[in-house]
Design a protein around this motif. Structure first.
Motif, PDB file in Angstrom:
ATOM      1  N   LEU A  50      -5.239  11.010 -59.087  1.00 42.90           N
ATOM      2  CA  LEU A  50      -4.830   9.972 -58.219  1.00 42.90           C
ATOM      3  C   LEU A  50      -4.275   8.762 -58.640  1.00 42.90           C
ATOM      4  N   VAL A  51      -4.757   8.436 -59.749  1.00 43.92           N
ATOM      5  CA  VAL A  51      -3.795   7.017 -60.173  1.00 43.92           C
ATOM      6  C   VAL A  51      -2.282   7.359 -60.430  1.00 43.92           C
ATOM      7  N   LEU A  52      -2.100   8.536 -61.075  1.00 45.87           N
ATOM      8  CA  LEU A  52      -0.848   8.728 -61.769  1.00 45.87           C
ATOM      9  C   LEU A  52       0.222   9.112 -60.495  1.00 45.87           C
ATOM     10  N   ARG A  53      -0.514   9.988 -59.524  1.00 45.92           N
ATOM     11  CA  ARG A  53       0.155  10.085 -58.278  1.00 45.92           C
ATOM     12  C   ARG A  53       0.965   8.802 -57.825  1.00 45.92           C
ATOM     13  N   ARG A  54       0.142   7.658 -57.781  1.00 45.26           N
ATOM     14  CA  ARG A  54       0.570   6.536 -57.404  1.00 45.26           C
ATOM     15  C   ARG A  54       1.547   5.658 -58.189  1.00 45.26           C
ATOM     16  N   LYS A  55       1.247   5.742 -59.636  1.00 45.11           N
ATOM     17  CA  LYS A  55       1.835   4.837 -60.589  1.00 45.11           C
ATOM     18  C   LYS A  55       3.296   5.535 -60.943  1.00 45.11           C
ATOM     19  N   TYR A  56       3.225   6.913 -60.733  1.00 45.58           N
ATOM     20  CA  TYR A  56       4.463   7.805 -61.286  1.00 45.58           C
ATOM     21  C   TYR A  56       4.909   8.511 -60.216  1.00 45.58           C
ATOM     22  N   PRO A  57       5.199   8.154 -59.053  1.00 46.19           N
ATOM     23  CA  PRO A  57       5.518   9.230 -57.659  1.00 46.19           C
ATOM     24  C   PRO A  57       6.877   9.916 -58.039  1.00 46.19           C
ATOM     25  N   ASP A  58       7.665   9.485 -58.973  1.00 46.44           N
ATOM     26  CA  ASP A  58       8.971  10.258 -58.961  1.00 46.44           C
ATOM     27  C   ASP A  58       9.121  11.154 -60.454  1.00 46.44           C
ATOM     28  N   VAL A  59       7.925  11.179 -61.055  1.00 51.77           N
ATOM     29  CA  VAL A  59       7.619  12.135 -62.189  1.00 51.77           C
ATOM     30  C   VAL A  59       8.075  13.466 -61.605  1.00 51.77           C
ATOM     31  N   ASN A  60       9.048  14.480 -62.244  1.00 52.10           N
ATOM     32  CA  ASN A  60       8.950  15.712 -61.978  1.00 52.10           C
ATOM     33  C   ASN A  60       7.906  16.560 -62.153  1.00 52.10           C
ATOM     34  N   ARG A  61       7.388  17.088 -60.898  1.00 50.93           N
ATOM     35  CA  ARG A  61       6.028  17.833 -61.034  1.00 50.93           C
ATOM     36  C   ARG A  61       6.292  19.182 -60.734  1.00 50.93           C
ATOM     37  N   PRO A  62       6.696  20.071 -61.659  1.00 46.72           N
ATOM     38  CA  PRO A  62       6.905  21.523 -61.437  1.00 46.72           C
ATOM     39  C   PRO A  62       5.799  22.385 -60.869  1.00 46.72           C
ATOM     40  N   TYR A  63       4.737  21.767 -60.973  1.00 47.91           N
ATOM     41  CA  TYR A  63       3.670  22.234 -59.993  1.00 47.91           C
ATOM     42  C   TYR A  63       2.732  20.866 -59.382  1.00 47.91           C
ATOM     43  N   SER A  64       2.627  20.923 -58.128  1.00 48.02           N
ATOM     44  CA  SER A  64       1.755  20.008 -57.310  1.00 48.02           C
ATOM     45  C   SER A  64       0.519  20.437 -56.666  1.00 48.02           C
ATOM     46  N   VAL A  65      -0.684  19.798 -56.642  1.00 50.04           N
ATOM     47  CA  VAL A  65      -1.760  20.336 -56.119  1.00 50.04           C
ATOM     48  C   VAL A  65      -1.324  20.387 -54.364  1.00 50.04           C
ATOM     49  N   PRO A  66      -1.726  21.546 -53.574  1.00 49.70           N
ATOM     50  CA  PRO A  66      -1.104  21.457 -52.151  1.00 49.70           C
ATOM     51  C   PRO A  66      -2.050  20.586 -51.400  1.00 49.70           C
ATOM     52  N   GLY A  67      -1.435  20.490 -50.230  1.00 49.30           N
ATOM     53  CA  GLY A  67      -2.133  19.487 -49.125  1.00 49.30           C
ATOM     54  C   GLY A  67      -1.808  18.122 -49.210  1.00 49.30           C
ATOM     55  N   GLY A  68      -0.914  17.714 -50.169  1.00 49.07           N
ATOM     56  CA  GLY A  68      -0.495  16.610 -50.254  1.00 49.07           C
ATOM     57  C   GLY A  68      -1.477  15.432 -50.689  1.00 49.07           C
ATOM     58  N   LYS A  69      -1.499  13.992 -50.158  1.00 48.07           N
ATOM     59  CA  LYS A  69      -2.436  13.257 -50.491  1.00 48.07           C
ATOM     60  C   LYS A  69      -3.846  13.668 -50.232  1.00 48.07           C
ATOM     61  N   ALA A  70      -4.038  14.277 -49.251  1.00 44.93           N
ATOM     62  CA  ALA A  70      -5.629  14.759 -48.758  1.00 44.93           C
ATOM     63  C   ALA A  70      -5.780  15.716 -49.839  1.00 44.93           C
ATOM     64  N   GLY A  71      -5.176  16.803 -50.360  1.00 43.09           N
ATOM     65  CA  GLY A  71      -5.187  17.518 -51.237  1.00 43.09           C
ATOM     66  C   GLY A  71      -5.516  17.243 -52.625  1.00 43.09           C
ATOM     67  N   VAL A  72      -5.018  16.273 -52.950  1.00 46.73           N
ATOM     68  CA  VAL A  72      -5.209  15.403 -54.195  1.00 46.73           C
ATOM     69  C   VAL A  72      -6.587  14.839 -54.124  1.00 46.73           C
ATOM     70  N   TRP A  73      -6.924  14.052 -53.082  1.00 46.49           N
ATOM     71  CA  TRP A  73      -8.330  13.453 -53.060  1.00 46.49           C
ATOM     72  C   TRP A  73      -9.298  14.267 -53.004  1.00 46.49           C
ATOM     73  N   LEU A  74      -9.099  15.597 -52.225  1.00 49.56           N
ATOM     74  CA  LEU A  74     -10.234  16.620 -52.277  1.00 49.56           C
ATOM     75  C   LEU A  74     -10.595  17.189 -53.533  1.00 49.56           C
ATOM     76  N   VAL A  75      -9.696  17.657 -54.267  1.00 49.00           N
ATOM     77  CA  VAL A  75      -9.736  18.247 -55.545  1.00 49.00           C
ATOM     78  C   VAL A  75     -10.421  17.315 -56.763  1.00 49.00           C
ATOM     79  N   THR A  76      -9.839  15.995 -56.626  1.00 50.26           N
ATOM     80  CA  THR A  76     -10.347  14.803 -57.534  1.00 50.26           C
ATOM     81  C   THR A  76     -11.875  14.675 -57.104  1.00 50.26           C
ATOM     82  N   LEU A  77     -12.103  14.498 -55.742  1.00 51.18           N
ATOM     83  CA  LEU A  77     -13.394  14.141 -55.455  1.00 51.18           C
ATOM     84  C   LEU A  77     -14.498  15.413 -55.796  1.00 51.18           C
ATOM     85  N   LEU A  78     -13.900  16.546 -55.696  1.00 51.55           N
ATOM     86  CA  LEU A  78     -14.651  17.695 -55.945  1.00 51.55           C
ATOM     87  C   LEU A  78     -15.160  18.108 -57.405  1.00 51.55           C
ATOM     88  N   SER A  79     -14.049  18.095 -58.288  1.00 56.41           N
ATOM     89  CA  SER A  79     -13.966  17.782 -59.747  1.00 56.41           C
ATOM     90  C   SER A  79     -14.790  16.965 -60.334  1.00 56.41           C
TER      91      SER A  79
END
Length: 521
Positions: free
Chosen positions: A420-449
């Motif tokens: 979550l923090v790195l998505r906010r601090k480094y939004p322009d980093v090249n991400r060859p793979y991103s968690v699907p679902g945008g911001k909601a997807g990132v929050w979901l996988v982070t909260l579950l894990s």
């Protein structure tokens, strides 16, 4: 990914560059000694060896058929989100040190350094604890007893044999996880074939559908070992700069190894349940006992009291399987050490610990000093624990495995929110793979894990947490490991006291790293 070596990470304001900056100069001095010898297939075998730990199969089977039900549920609720989370972090920030670097970029050096101590030190606890005791129990079960001093000698041989393997260059050392992965596939595959032969000749125990029904008591007992079975995806990222193409290979290896590990866990557990009565399955000896029982089809017998005697080909196959199991246990420790030790060396070179521990060997390209220190710690823990438990293997196993999982998972509670923090601090980093679902997807996988590993820590420190609440059935006392029945305080102390000590070591390391940080804050 383009690095900016001259820009130190401060963990504070957003850096001006779009790409994540490099670590401090202390690590830059060591980076040139690394060797890029890990290919895609190497990473896949590394992960299979890491994920498929043979020390917890018996613990899951001991809870009966509902263990398989909870495994299926957690595969969706934890394993999948965790894999997605690590796939993004590992491919977006492919820097040596993996979890330490992610946490460092997100929360700063102090938090990352103390967190890394927990992640690293769980390896010598595991090797000197549950891995060692299962290896010794297997040897005694299939070969010969280890009376008195011989048990200590055998345990130290196991620990230092693994340590000397981890020291080797990655070109040589990578063959150990490869051999470990193949040993698992052959051993578990042969076991499953033997279960089929055993079933044809002797029949199997019925598994009533009602026993697959998940219960909260079962969940509390199973969640630590099941989730521990599912972790390890981040370990190859600790050696990112030794890979040919980490951005491509890490996500692919996570997908393939995840699917393989589900089968390699589920099928043997089902086989154990078919062969042994559920009341006879122990956490320590479940898999060992099941192997002996099924190998009677090649020669041997099972007495009325359940005692198994192997003869002829049965004894030969039993000995081969025992050797394979010991090799599997040893390679589990080696694979985790290869990742955790590298991350600890990066942390120390970066100023989160004594600089001398962050040195990479010019000869081997590996963190030899961290490796040797880990072996010393594992040896001390092995000797101390064996004496404190007065040789009680079950008690030693329960305390060691619980502490290993608890220590590792506390570090995950800090590392996983880095996404979550790195998505906010480094939004322009090249991400060859991103968690699907945008911001909601990132929050979901982070909260579950994060939520599952945090809950696991609670039920490990206080077994039976929530049992009997809100109408759930059972007594919290029944959730204690069988070897600690009626000894809640003794068990809790085996978890809490070492954890406080480890946190103290983390703070001490930060103080000792002050000289290396000077001028680089």
């Amino acid at each position: 990914m383009t690095q900016a070596p001259s820009t130190p990470v401060t963990g504070g304001a957003n850096p001006p560059a779009a790409e994540a900056p490099d670590l401090s100069d202390g690590w830059g001095e060591q980076r040139g000694r690394l060797r890029k010898d890990l290919r895609r297939l190497d990473v896949l075998f590394f992960l299979i060896c890491t994920l498929v730990g043979l020390d917890t199969i018996g613990s899951v089977a001991a809870q009966g058929p509902q263990g398989l039900t909870w495994m299926a549920i957690l595969a969706v609720a934890f394993f999948l989100p965790y894999g997605l989370l690590v796939a993004e972090l590992g491919s977006s920030f492919p820097v040596q040190g993996g979890p330490y670097v992610w946490t460092r970029l997100a929360f700063g050096r102090l938090t990352a350094g103390v967190n890394q101590i927990l992640y690293w030190i769980s390896n010598p606890v595991w090797v000197g604890g549950s891995l060692c005791i299962i290896a010794l129990s297997t040897w005694e079960e299939f070969f010969t007893p280890l009376p008195g001093l011989w048990k200590y000698v055998a345990g130290l041989v196991f620990i230092w044999g693994g340590a000397l393997t981890v020291v080797q260059s990655v070109r040589v050392g990578k063959w150990v996880p490869i051999a470990g992965a193949l040993a698992r596939i052959v051993l578990l595959g042969f076991f499953l074939v033997s279960v089929v032969v055993f079933a044809v000749q002797n029949g199997v125990h019925t598994l009533p559908a009602a026993e697959f029904t998940p219960t909260y008591v079962g969940f509390v007992a199973l969640v630590p070992v099941l989730i521990f079975n599912f972790v390890g995806f981040e370990l190859p990222s600790s050696a990112s700069e030794e890979m040919k193409n980490p951005r491509r290979d890490i996500p692919l290896a996570i997908l393939r190894s995840g699917l393989a590990s589900l089968f390699l866990y589920g099928a043997p557990i089902l086989g154990i349940l078919f062969v042994l009565p559920s009341e006879d399955i122990g956490s320590l000896g479940g898999f060992i006992d099941a192997c002996k029982a099924v190998f009677t089809v090649y020669g041997g017998s099972i007495a009325a009291d359940g005692t198994v005697t192997l003869t002829g080909a049965g004894a030969v196959f039993g000995g081969i399987a025992a050797a394979g199991l010991i090799i599997g246990l040893l390679t589990s420790g080696v694979a985790w050490a290869m990742g955790a030790h590298r991350a600890q060396a990066v942390a120390c070179a970066d100023g989160a610990g004594p600089a001398w521990l962050g040195v990479i060997s010019e000869k081997h390209g590996t963190p030899v000093r961290v490796n040797m220190l880990s072996a010393v710690l594992a040896s001390i823990l092995f000797v101390v624990a064996l004496n404190l438990t007065e040789g009680d293997g079950e008690k030693y196993f329960a305390a060691g495995l619980g502490l290993t999982i608890c220590t590792t998972f506390i570090s995950y509670v800090i590392t996983f929110p880095s996404l979550l923090v790195l998505r906010r601090k480094y939004p322009d980093v090249n991400r060859p793979y991103s968690v699907p679902g945008g911001k909601a997807g990132v929050w979901l996988v982070t909260l579950l894990s994060t939520g599952f590993v945090a809950f696991t820590v609670v039920v490990l420190i206080w077994p039976g947490f929530g049992v009997g609440w809100f109408g759930t059935q059972g007594s919290p006392a029944d959730s204690l490991p069988e070897s600690f029945a009626g000894q809640r305080l003794a068990y809790t102390l085996t978890q809490v006291v070492p954890l406080l000590l480890f946190l103290g070591v983390g703070l001490l390391f930060h103080v000792l790293g002050a000289k290396g940080r000077r001028g680089r804050e």
